[in-house]
Design a protein around this motif. Structure first.
Motif, PDB file in Angstrom:
ATOM      1  N   SER A 265       0.689  -1.086  -0.003  1.00 36.50           N
ATOM      2  CA  SER A 265      -0.069   0.059  -0.074  1.00 36.50           C
ATOM      3  C   SER A 265       0.849   1.241  -0.131  1.00 36.50           C
ATOM      4  CB  SER A 265      -0.735   0.289   1.229  1.00 36.50           C
ATOM      5  OG  SER A 265      -1.802  -0.973   1.214  1.00 36.50           O
ATOM      6  N   ALA A 266       0.531   2.116  -0.889  1.00 36.93           N
ATOM      7  CA  ALA A 266       1.202   3.541  -1.044  1.00 36.93           C
ATOM      8  C   ALA A 266       0.443   4.487  -0.540  1.00 36.93           C
ATOM      9  CB  ALA A 266       1.878   3.531  -2.346  1.00 36.93           C
ATOM     10  N   LEU A 267       0.768   5.246   0.431  1.00 37.46           N
ATOM     11  CA  LEU A 267      -0.038   6.492   0.722  1.00 37.46           C
ATOM     12  C   LEU A 267       0.635   7.755   0.451  1.00 37.46           C
ATOM     13  CD1 LEU A 267      -0.930   5.530   4.419  1.00 37.46           C
ATOM     14  CD2 LEU A 267      -2.177   5.055   2.269  1.00 37.46           C
ATOM     15  N   LEU A 268       0.210   8.700  -0.412  1.00 36.46           N
ATOM     16  CA  LEU A 268       0.784  10.064  -0.670  1.00 36.46           C
ATOM     17  C   LEU A 268       0.244  11.073   0.314  1.00 36.46           C
ATOM     18  CD1 LEU A 268       0.016   9.864  -4.631  1.00 36.46           C
ATOM     19  CD2 LEU A 268       1.827   9.115  -3.455  1.00 36.46           C
ATOM     20  N   ARG A 269       1.156  12.004   0.675  1.00 39.54           N
ATOM     21  CA  ARG A 269       1.089  13.049   1.733  1.00 39.54           C
ATOM     22  C   ARG A 269       1.614  14.335   0.983  1.00 39.54           C
ATOM     23  NH1 ARG A 269      -0.252  10.546   6.521  1.00 39.54           N
ATOM     24  NH2 ARG A 269      -0.024   8.196   6.476  1.00 39.54           N
ATOM     25  N   ASP A 270       1.000  15.370   1.955  1.00 31.79           N
ATOM     26  CA  ASP A 270       1.625  16.736   1.144  1.00 31.79           C
ATOM     27  C   ASP A 270       2.756  17.078   2.258  1.00 31.79           C
ATOM     28  OD1 ASP A 270       0.502  17.387   3.751  1.00 31.79           O
ATOM     29  OD2 ASP A 270      -1.318  18.527   2.963  1.00 31.79           O
TER      30      ASP A 270
ATOM     31  N   ALA B 143       2.926  18.800   4.851  1.00 25.86           N
ATOM     32  CA  ALA B 143       2.498  18.899   6.203  1.00 25.86           C
ATOM     33  C   ALA B 143       2.237  17.454   6.777  1.00 25.86           C
ATOM     34  CB  ALA B 143       1.297  19.560   6.450  1.00 25.86           C
ATOM     35  N   GLY B 144       2.315  16.485   5.802  1.00 20.85           N
ATOM     36  CA  GLY B 144       2.142  14.967   6.360  1.00 20.85           C
ATOM     37  C   GLY B 144       0.688  14.557   6.103  1.00 20.85           C
ATOM     38  N   LYS B 145      -0.260  15.496   5.649  1.00 19.42           N
ATOM     39  CA  LYS B 145      -1.739  15.150   5.487  1.00 19.42           C
ATOM     40  C   LYS B 145      -1.931  14.139   4.443  1.00 19.42           C
ATOM     41  CE  LYS B 145      -6.222  17.153   4.546  1.00 19.42           C
ATOM     42  NZ  LYS B 145      -6.947  18.264   3.947  1.00 19.42           N
ATOM     43  N   LEU B 146      -2.730  13.029   4.757  1.00 21.06           N
ATOM     44  CA  LEU B 146      -3.053  11.923   3.703  1.00 21.06           C
ATOM     45  C   LEU B 146      -3.712  12.537   2.526  1.00 21.06           C
ATOM     46  CD1 LEU B 146      -2.817   8.925   2.951  1.00 21.06           C
ATOM     47  CD2 LEU B 146      -4.932   8.613   4.273  1.00 21.06           C
ATOM     48  N   LEU B 147      -3.239  12.243   1.412  1.00 18.25           N
ATOM     49  CA  LEU B 147      -4.057  12.825   0.175  1.00 18.25           C
ATOM     50  C   LEU B 147      -4.671  11.727  -0.683  1.00 18.25           C
ATOM     51  CD1 LEU B 147      -1.131  15.144  -1.090  1.00 18.25           C
ATOM     52  CD2 LEU B 147      -3.334  15.995   0.117  1.00 18.25           C
ATOM     53  N   ALA B 148      -3.988  10.587  -0.741  1.00 19.63           N
ATOM     54  CA  ALA B 148      -4.803   9.477  -1.644  1.00 19.63           C
ATOM     55  C   ALA B 148      -3.954   8.208  -1.381  1.00 19.63           C
ATOM     56  CB  ALA B 148      -4.913   9.784  -2.991  1.00 19.63           C
ATOM     57  N   GLY B 149      -4.183   7.276  -1.957  1.00 17.54           N
ATOM     58  CA  GLY B 149      -3.304   5.836  -1.951  1.00 17.54           C
ATOM     59  C   GLY B 149      -3.892   4.814  -2.716  1.00 17.54           C
TER      60      GLY B 149
ATOM     61  N   GLY C 269      -6.764  10.245  -9.457  1.00 21.51           N
ATOM     62  CA  GLY C 269      -7.936  10.642  -9.086  1.00 21.51           C
ATOM     63  C   GLY C 269      -7.469  12.180  -8.391  1.00 21.51           C
ATOM     64  N   LEU C 270      -6.179  12.322  -8.072  1.00 21.57           N
ATOM     65  CA  LEU C 270      -5.895  13.556  -7.295  1.00 21.57           C
ATOM     66  C   LEU C 270      -6.025  14.752  -8.176  1.00 21.57           C
ATOM     67  CD1 LEU C 270      -3.988  11.218  -6.232  1.00 21.57           C
ATOM     68  CD2 LEU C 270      -2.607  13.195  -5.185  1.00 21.57           C
ATOM     69  N   PRO C 271      -6.656  15.795  -7.424  1.00 23.08           N
ATOM     70  CA  PRO C 271      -6.777  16.917  -8.183  1.00 23.08           C
ATOM     71  C   PRO C 271      -5.616  17.823  -8.712  1.00 23.08           C
ATOM     72  CG  PRO C 271      -7.144  17.395  -5.782  1.00 23.08           C
ATOM     73  CD  PRO C 271      -6.945  16.024  -6.181  1.00 23.08           C
ATOM     74  N   PRO C 272      -5.758  18.410  -9.632  1.00 22.08           N
ATOM     75  CA  PRO C 272      -4.377  19.217 -10.218  1.00 22.08           C
ATOM     76  C   PRO C 272      -3.615  20.108  -9.246  1.00 22.08           C
ATOM     77  CG  PRO C 272      -6.126  19.608 -11.840  1.00 22.08           C
ATOM     78  CD  PRO C 272      -6.970  18.939 -10.404  1.00 22.08           C
ATOM     79  N   SER C 273      -4.419  20.544  -8.249  1.00 21.23           N
ATOM     80  CA  SER C 273      -3.916  21.259  -7.108  1.00 21.23           C
ATOM     81  C   SER C 273      -3.143  20.605  -6.079  1.00 21.23           C
ATOM     82  CB  SER C 273      -4.961  22.222  -6.340  1.00 21.23           C
ATOM     83  OG  SER C 273      -6.177  21.258  -5.701  1.00 21.23           O
ATOM     84  N   ALA C 274      -3.340  19.546  -6.059  1.00 19.90           N
ATOM     85  CA  ALA C 274      -2.625  18.571  -4.949  1.00 19.90           C
ATOM     86  C   ALA C 274      -1.047  18.455  -5.299  1.00 19.90           C
ATOM     87  CB  ALA C 274      -3.075  16.948  -5.022  1.00 19.90           C
ATOM     88  N   GLN C 275      -0.505  18.786  -3.805  1.00 20.90           N
ATOM     89  CA  GLN C 275       0.866  18.749  -3.847  1.00 20.90           C
ATOM     90  C   GLN C 275       1.545  17.829  -3.156  1.00 20.90           C
ATOM     91  OE1 GLN C 275       2.835  21.493  -5.322  1.00 20.90           O
ATOM     92  NE2 GLN C 275       0.975  22.141  -6.282  1.00 20.90           N
ATOM     93  N   VAL C 276       1.963  16.692  -3.706  1.00 20.24           N
ATOM     94  CA  VAL C 276       2.419  15.530  -3.072  1.00 20.24           C
ATOM     95  C   VAL C 276       4.049  15.794  -2.624  1.00 20.24           C
ATOM     96  CG1 VAL C 276       3.101  13.111  -3.430  1.00 20.24           C
ATOM     97  CG2 VAL C 276       0.940  14.119  -4.291  1.00 20.24           C
ATOM     98  N   ALA C 277       4.364  15.641  -1.586  1.00 18.50           N
ATOM     99  CA  ALA C 277       5.604  15.800  -1.184  1.00 18.50           C
ATOM    100  C   ALA C 277       6.279  14.544  -0.586  1.00 18.50           C
ATOM    101  CB  ALA C 277       5.654  16.862   0.064  1.00 18.50           C
ATOM    102  N   LYS C 278       5.688  13.594  -0.231  1.00 15.19           N
ATOM    103  CA  LYS C 278       6.116  12.359   0.442  1.00 15.19           C
ATOM    104  C   LYS C 278       5.159  11.198   0.103  1.00 15.19           C
ATOM    105  CE  LYS C 278       7.430  10.340   5.141  1.00 15.19           C
ATOM    106  NZ  LYS C 278       7.211  10.666   6.492  1.00 15.19           N
ATOM    107  N   THR C 279       5.929  10.093  -0.164  1.00 17.29           N
ATOM    108  CA  THR C 279       5.089   8.636  -0.274  1.00 17.29           C
ATOM    109  C   THR C 279       5.631   7.691   0.830  1.00 17.29           C
ATOM    110  OG1 THR C 279       5.259   9.128  -2.462  1.00 17.29           O
ATOM    111  CG2 THR C 279       4.690   6.866  -1.838  1.00 17.29           C
ATOM    112  N   ASP C 280       4.648   7.201   1.392  1.00 13.48           N
ATOM    113  CA  ASP C 280       4.808   6.087   2.423  1.00 13.48           C
ATOM    114  C   ASP C 280       4.322   4.857   1.913  1.00 13.48           C
ATOM    115  OD1 ASP C 280       5.817   8.060   4.556  1.00 13.48           O
ATOM    116  OD2 ASP C 280       3.879   8.120   5.414  1.00 13.48           O
TER     117      ASP C 280
END
Length: 237
Positions: free
Chosen positions: A142-147, A149-155, A177-188
């Motif tokens: 399972s991959a979780l994308l975060r901004d 600030a560490g907030k979960l965006l999608a996975g 499915g992420l919106p264009p405005s999503a800023q992914v900074a980290k992948t767990d």
């Protein structure tokens, strides 16, 4: 027993040719140090702007390990666009682990790379290992994308089968499915055994872990065993 806690949840909605694709991700926390949370079912509900239910899915989840977490993801189709998606869980059964929690080692994940695609999707690749002597018949990745600030965006999740000790097979998955405005900074990225109970995890632990140090010593052995000093009042064996 302390109940499971849904620590995080996130969802995305994307238009498709057949309607709308709803993706979700969540993290369950088990604070009980000696028990598996088994036969857990997540209920995902999506409602449109008028409050009508357009998505309803019961998703069986894998076992939540003692004093551990469970990252899960899912996907469903909706004919109308949901503006709100909620995740709840039910049907937890508790079972004491057959081994101490320290024997339940994590599956190592390495060489993780995240690539943003032209269409806005994210491609995640990496390798997963097996710390146990016995082969793992099937692992869930399972991959979780975060901004930032560490907030979960999608996975998203995928499967890797027959993971042998000493091997590190490659995995690849796509988060959409992420919106264009999503800023992914980290992948767990986390790996776990597949199944509603903790039995597959315990069977691996019962088979033993691969020794950490496998290289023979290069120094010469002692010519004579140094033994130990006998304390006053203590008789020799």
């Amino acid at each position: 027993m302390k109940p499971l806690v849904l620590k995080e949840q996130a969802s995305t909605v994307a238009k498709s040719a057949d309607g709308y694709v709803v993706n979700w991700a969540g993290v369950l926390v088990n604070s009980n140090p000696w028990h598996f949370g088994e036969h857990v079912v997540a209920t995902v509900v999506g409602r449109d702007a008028k409050g009508a239910e357009v998505v309803h899915m019961d998703q069986p989840l894998d076992a939540v390990p003692p004093a551990g977490t469970l990252a899960f993801t899912g996907q469903a189709m909706a004919s109308a666009k949901p503006v709100k998606v909620t995740i709840e869980y039910r049907s937890t059964q508790w079972r004491q682990a057959a081994r101490v929690p320290s024997s339940l080692r994590k599956f190592p994940v390495s060489k993780v790379q995240t690539f943003k695609q032209k269409g806005g999707a994210y491609l995640i690749t990496g390798e997963v290992g097996n710390p146990y002597v016995l082969p793992a018949s099937s692992l869930v990745i399972s991959a979780l994308l975060r901004d930032k600030a560490g907030k979960l965006l999608a996975g998203a999740s995928t499967f890797v089968d027959d993971v042998q000790a000493g091997k590190a097979p490659r995995f690849i998955l796509t988060v959409e499915g992420l919106p264009p405005s999503a800023q992914v900074a980290k992948t767990d990225v986390v790996a776990r055994t597949w199944g509603a109970t903790g039995r597959p995890y315990e069977e691996l632990a019962l088979g033993g872990a691969v020794p950490v140090h496998t290289v023979k010593p290069t120094t010469a052995p002692f010519a004579k065993d140094r033994g130990r000093q006998v304390l006053p009042g203590e008789s020799k064996p």
